[in-house]
Design a protein around this motif. Structure first.
Motif, PDB file in Angstrom:
ATOM      1  N   CYS A  36      -1.151  -3.419  -6.330  1.00 29.22           N
ATOM      2  CA  CYS A  36      -0.580  -3.801  -5.588  1.00 29.22           C
ATOM      3  C   CYS A  36      -0.062  -4.773  -4.048  1.00 29.22           C
ATOM      4  N   THR A  37       0.241  -5.562  -3.098  1.00 25.23           N
ATOM      5  CA  THR A  37       0.535  -5.172  -1.960  1.00 25.23           C
ATOM      6  C   THR A  37       1.594  -5.964  -1.903  1.00 25.23           C
ATOM      7  N   VAL A  38       2.110  -4.609  -0.437  1.00 25.08           N
ATOM      8  CA  VAL A  38       3.272  -4.577  -0.541  1.00 25.08           C
ATOM      9  C   VAL A  38       3.358  -4.493   1.207  1.00 25.08           C
ATOM     10  N   HIS A  39       4.487  -4.739   1.571  1.00 23.82           N
ATOM     11  CA  HIS A  39       4.504  -5.717   2.865  1.00 23.82           C
ATOM     12  C   HIS A  39       6.050  -5.778   3.700  1.00 23.82           C
ATOM     13  N   GLU A  40       6.631  -5.285   4.528  1.00 20.38           N
ATOM     14  CA  GLU A  40       7.958  -5.913   5.028  1.00 20.38           C
ATOM     15  C   GLU A  40       7.831  -7.429   5.598  1.00 20.38           C
ATOM     16  N   LEU A  41       9.354  -7.794   4.836  1.00 16.19           N
ATOM     17  CA  LEU A  41       9.153  -9.092   4.792  1.00 16.19           C
ATOM     18  C   LEU A  41      10.934  -9.362   5.408  1.00 16.19           C
ATOM     19  N   ASP A  42      11.260  -9.175   6.316  1.00 15.51           N
ATOM     20  CA  ASP A  42      12.775  -9.807   6.325  1.00 15.51           C
ATOM     21  C   ASP A  42      12.908 -11.191   6.495  1.00 15.51           C
ATOM     22  N   ALA A  61       5.967  -5.399 -12.418  1.00 13.65           N
ATOM     23  CA  ALA A  61       5.781  -6.005 -13.962  1.00 13.65           C
ATOM     24  C   ALA A  61       4.462  -7.405 -14.070  1.00 13.65           C
ATOM     25  N   SER A  62       4.786  -7.623 -12.541  1.00  8.82           N
ATOM     26  CA  SER A  62       4.052  -9.249 -12.547  1.00  8.82           C
ATOM     27  C   SER A  62       3.174  -8.912 -12.586  1.00  8.82           C
ATOM     28  N   ALA A  63       2.101  -7.319 -11.304  1.00  8.31           N
ATOM     29  CA  ALA A  63       0.920  -7.016 -11.991  1.00  8.31           C
ATOM     30  C   ALA A  63       0.327  -6.179 -12.334  1.00  8.31           C
ATOM     31  N   ILE A  64       1.237  -5.726 -13.674  1.00  2.00           N
ATOM     32  CA  ILE A  64       0.284  -5.071 -14.762  1.00  2.00           C
ATOM     33  C   ILE A  64       0.071  -5.885 -15.448  1.00  2.00           C
ATOM     34  N   LEU A  65       0.437  -7.255 -15.845  1.00  3.15           N
ATOM     35  CA  LEU A  65       0.545  -8.423 -16.387  1.00  3.15           C
ATOM     36  C   LEU A  65      -1.102  -9.049 -15.812  1.00  3.15           C
ATOM     37  N   GLY A  66      -1.511  -8.393 -14.699  1.00  4.63           N
ATOM     38  CA  GLY A  66      -2.564  -8.834 -14.185  1.00  4.63           C
ATOM     39  C   GLY A  66      -2.743  -9.768 -12.784  1.00  4.63           C
ATOM     40  N   CYS A  67      -1.478 -10.245 -12.530  1.00  2.00           N
ATOM     41  CA  CYS A  67      -1.461 -11.227 -11.021  1.00  2.00           C
ATOM     42  C   CYS A  67      -1.535 -10.361 -10.153  1.00  2.00           C
ATOM     43  N   GLU A  68      -2.201 -11.506  -8.897  1.00  2.00           N
ATOM     44  CA  GLU A  68      -2.143 -11.054  -7.405  1.00  2.00           C
ATOM     45  C   GLU A  68      -1.062 -10.534  -6.896  1.00  2.00           C
ATOM     46  N   THR A  69       0.052 -10.075  -6.703  1.00  2.00           N
ATOM     47  CA  THR A  69       1.028 -10.214  -6.490  1.00  2.00           C
ATOM     48  C   THR A  69       1.550  -9.425  -4.978  1.00  2.00           C
ATOM     49  N   PHE A  70       1.764  -9.329  -4.202  1.00  2.00           N
ATOM     50  CA  PHE A  70       2.615  -9.306  -3.324  1.00  2.00           C
ATOM     51  C   PHE A  70       4.092  -8.640  -3.598  1.00  2.00           C
ATOM     52  N   LEU A  71       5.253  -7.790  -3.023  1.00  2.74           N
ATOM     53  CA  LEU A  71       6.050  -7.052  -3.220  1.00  2.74           C
ATOM     54  C   LEU A  71       6.932  -7.001  -1.586  1.00  2.74           C
ATOM     55  N   THR A  72       7.999  -7.646  -1.212  1.00  6.70           N
ATOM     56  CA  THR A  72       7.910  -7.486   0.476  1.00  6.70           C
ATOM     57  C   THR A  72       9.588  -7.164   0.294  1.00  6.70           C
ATOM     58  N   ASP A  73      10.018  -6.222   1.273  1.00  4.58           N
ATOM     59  CA  ASP A  73      11.495  -6.118   1.139  1.00  4.58           C
ATOM     60  C   ASP A  73      11.863  -5.592   2.781  1.00  4.58           C
ATOM     61  N   LEU A  74      13.293  -5.479   3.251  1.00  5.38           N
ATOM     62  CA  LEU A  74      13.456  -5.083   4.561  1.00  5.38           C
ATOM     63  C   LEU A  74      11.950  -3.791   4.713  1.00  5.38           C
ATOM     64  N   ALA A  75      12.267  -3.351   5.854  1.00  8.79           N
ATOM     65  CA  ALA A  75      11.342  -2.159   6.388  1.00  8.79           C
ATOM     66  C   ALA A  75      11.440  -0.866   5.766  1.00  8.79           C
ATOM     67  N   VAL A 119       0.638  -2.803   4.931  1.00  7.50           N
ATOM     68  CA  VAL A 119       0.633  -2.751   5.814  1.00  7.50           C
ATOM     69  C   VAL A 119       1.892  -2.532   7.329  1.00  7.50           C
ATOM     70  N   PHE A 120       2.029  -1.454   8.229  1.00  4.40           N
ATOM     71  CA  PHE A 120       2.870  -1.471   8.786  1.00  4.40           C
ATOM     72  C   PHE A 120       2.791  -1.478  10.479  1.00  4.40           C
ATOM     73  N   ARG A 121       1.914  -2.711  10.351  1.00  2.00           N
ATOM     74  CA  ARG A 121       1.762  -2.729  11.654  1.00  2.00           C
ATOM     75  C   ARG A 121       3.033  -3.444  12.719  1.00  2.00           C
ATOM     76  N   ASP A 122       3.878  -2.644  12.953  1.00  2.00           N
ATOM     77  CA  ASP A 122       4.753  -3.042  13.371  1.00  2.00           C
ATOM     78  C   ASP A 122       5.830  -2.318  13.367  1.00  2.00           C
ATOM     79  N   ALA A 123       5.109  -0.850  12.288  1.00  2.07           N
ATOM     80  CA  ALA A 123       6.903  -0.061  12.276  1.00  2.07           C
ATOM     81  C   ALA A 123       7.375   0.478  13.592  1.00  2.07           C
ATOM     82  N   HIS A 124       6.881   0.711  14.896  1.00  2.60           N
ATOM     83  CA  HIS A 124       6.867   1.004  16.158  1.00  2.60           C
ATOM     84  C   HIS A 124       8.520   0.307  15.857  1.00  2.60           C
ATOM     85  N   ARG A 125       8.641  -1.013  15.595  1.00  2.64           N
ATOM     86  CA  ARG A 125      10.194  -1.657  15.511  1.00  2.64           C
ATOM     87  C   ARG A 125      10.873  -1.835  15.142  1.00  2.64           C
TER      88      ARG A 125
END
Length: 425
Positions: A318-324, A287-301, A8-14
Motif C-alpha cells: 500500500c502507499t503511506v504518507h503524512e496527511l494533516d 484490510a482494504s489493501a489485503i482485499l486487493g484495493c489500491e489503498t493510501f494510508l495517511t496520518d500525522l507525521a 514519502v517523507f519529502r517534508d521530513a524537515h518540517r
C-alpha cells in the motif's frame, strides 16, 4: 520500501505537528469511562474456596491429571500473594528473574491477554521457552524455592504460574510485591538493573494499557486467512501511549470496521482507489489493501513511522504518507490531483474541531462520482454526542445509504459503534 510499501517523507524537515490543549481542546481521559469502584477488587472468599477442579480445563493440558496431586499441595490452585517470596528474605537473582519472567504479560490477541484459542498448558520446556527463560537458570532457583517457597519447588510447578496468575494480578498485593522489589534497591544482588527493569515492566503492565510499555498486538479477523497469505491475524506494533498520540494505539472501531470489510463482498463497500484518513496503527487500511484495493494510508507525521513499521511487519502492499487535516499541502504536492472513490475513517472524533476537519478532507479528496463513498465507524462515547451530531449534520449533503449500531470492545471495555455509509448520490 520492502513489500511494495510506498512511503514519502519529502517534508521530513518540517516541524512535527503536536496536538495540544491549545488547538485541540482535548482530554485523553474523556475517551473511556471509569469502572465502577470495586469492580476489579479481588474476591478473597472465592479465591480460598476455589477447587482445582473449578479451573477451566481449556487453560490446562488435557493430559494433566489433577488426581495425581495432594489436595493440600496442589500446584493447580490459583497463585496467592503469600506464595510469592518475601523480599525481606532477599531472594537471589535466579529466583526473582524466573518469577518476573513467568509473570510477564501474555500475548495480546485483539483486546484481551489471550489468543482466540485460549492459552493452553503444553509443557515445562515450551512454557519456559515462551517466556525466554533458560531451564538451567530456573534450576538454580529450585533450592531456594524448596526452603522458602515450596509452592514453586519444581520446574513443573513453576511452569504452571503463567496460567494460574490471573487472580493474583487482580490483587493490590501483587502490585505491592513488585513495588517492594523496586523500592528495595536489591542491594544483595550485584548488577541488578535487569531485575529492576523486569519488576518495573511487570508493574506497568498490570496498571492498564495507558501505563504499559510497547506491545505487539495480534488482531484476528474471521476468514482473514482466506484472503491473506500470512495467516489469520495481523500484528500491530503499539508504542507506549503517551500524550496525545492516540494514533499509536489500536482502537475497537478499527476492528469492527475491518471485520465488516473482510466478511462482505469487496464491491459492497470498497471502490478503488481507497484513502484512509487517520490510519493510526493501520488495521483498516491494511484490510482494504489485503482485499486487493489500491489503498493510501495517511496520518500525522509523528504517527507515520510506526504506521510504516506495521505495514512492513505484515508485508502488505500500500502507499503511506503524512496527511494533516489542517494543512494537506504536503500530501497534495506529492500526489497532485489525486482523488479517491472510497474514503475510510474509524474513530476520527476526539475534539470539537474534528467534525469540520473530517468534512473538509472528504470534500477535498473524494472523487466527484456518483459511486464514490465514505465509510465512517464511530464509537458512541457519552462525552462526544455534540461532535457526532455536528458531523452527521455536515454530512447531510451526502446520501446515507447504510446505518447501524454495532457492539464491540477495546482495552477500556465494551463499546457501541455507529457505522454509516455515505455516497454522492
Amino acid at each position: 520500501m520492502p513489500f511494495g510499501t510506498k512511503t514519502v517523507f519529502r517534508d521530513a524537515h518540517r516541524s512535527l505537528f503536536v496536538l495540544n490543549s491549545v488547538d485541540m481542546d482535548f482530554d485523553p481521559l474523556s475517551l473511556y469511562t471509569a469502572q465502577t469502584p470495586g469492580e476489579e477488587e479481588f474476591d478473597q472468599e472465592q479465591y480460598t474456596e476455589q477447587s482445582p477442579k473449578d479451573i477451566p480445563q481449556e487453560t490446562l493440558n488435557s493430559d494433566v491429571n489433577l488426581a495425581d496431586y495432594e489436595e493440600d499441595d496442589d500446584p493447580m490452585h490459583p497463585v496467592h500473594p503469600l506464595d510469592l517470596p518475601a523480599i525481606r528474605l532477599q531472594p537471589p537473582r535466579a529466583v526473582l528473574h524466573t518469577l518476573l519472567r513467568l509473570l510477564a504479560l501474555e500475548e495480546i490477541y485483539n483486546f484481551s491477554n489471550s489468543s482466540n484459542t485460549d492459552q493452553k498448558y503444553t509443557s515445562v520446556q515450551e512454557t519456559f521457552q515462551s517466556k525466554n527463560i533458560k531451564l538451567i537458570d530456573a534450576e538454580r532457583a529450585l533450592p531456594w524455592f524448596s526452603q522458602h517457597c515450596p509452592r514453586f519447588n519444581t520446574l513443573e510447578k513453576l511452569s504452571y504460574l503463567p496460567y494460574l496468575a490471573g487472580p493474583l494480578k487482580a490483587t493490590g498485593q501483587y502490585n505491592a510485591w513488585l513495588s517492594k522489589i523496586i523500592s528495595s534497591g536489591l542491594s544483595w544482588i550485584p548488577n541488578s538493573d535487569d531485575i529492576m527493569k523486569e519488576a518495573t515492566l511487570r508493574l506497568s503492565e498490570n496498571c492498564g494499557r495507558t501505563a504499559q510499555p510497547e506491545i505487539v498486538r495480534k488482531i484476528g479477523i474471521p476468514n482473514l486467512d482466506k484472503i491473506y497469505k500470512n495467516g489469520a491475524y495481523l500484528q500491530l506494533r503499539e508504542p507506549s501511549l503517551t500524550g496525545d498520540n492516540l494514533g499509536l494505539k489500536t482502537w475497537g472501531s478499527s476492528l469492527v470496521l475491518s471485520n465488516r470489510l473482510v466478511n462482505n463482498p469487496r464491491e459492497k463497500y470498497l471502490r478503488e482507489p481507497v484513502l484512509e484518513l487517520g490510519s493510526g496503527t493501520g488495521l483498516v487500511g491494511m484490510a482494504s489493501a489485503i482485499l486487493g484495493c489500491e489503498t493510501f494510508l495517511t496520518d500525522l507525521a509523528e504517527i507515520v513511522p510506526n504506521l510504516v513499521s506495521n505495514i512492513e511487519l505484515n508485508q502488505v502492499e500500500c502507499t503511506v504518507h503524512e496527511l494533516d487535516w489542517r494543512d494537506p499541502s504536503s500530501f497534495k504536492r506529492t500526489f497532485p490531483n489525486q482523488k479517491f472513490k472510497t474514503i475510510i475513517l474509524s474513530d476520527p472524533i476526539y475534539s470539537s474541531l474534528h467534525p469540520q476537519w473530517v468534512f473538509n478532507m472528504v470534500n477535498e479528496f473524494l472523487k466527484d462520482d456518483e459511486d464514490s463513498r465514505v465509510l465512517l465507524q464511530i464509537p458512541l462515547r457519552p462525552k462526544y454526542e455534540e461532535e457526532r451530531e455536528r458531523l452527521w449534520s455536515l454530512m447531510s449533503d451526502f446520501v446515507e445509504k447504510e446505518s447501524c449500531i454495532e457492539e464491540g470492545f477495546d482495552d477500556f471495555g465494551a463499546m457501541r459503534y455507529s457505522f454509516k455509509l455515505y455516497t454522492k448520490i
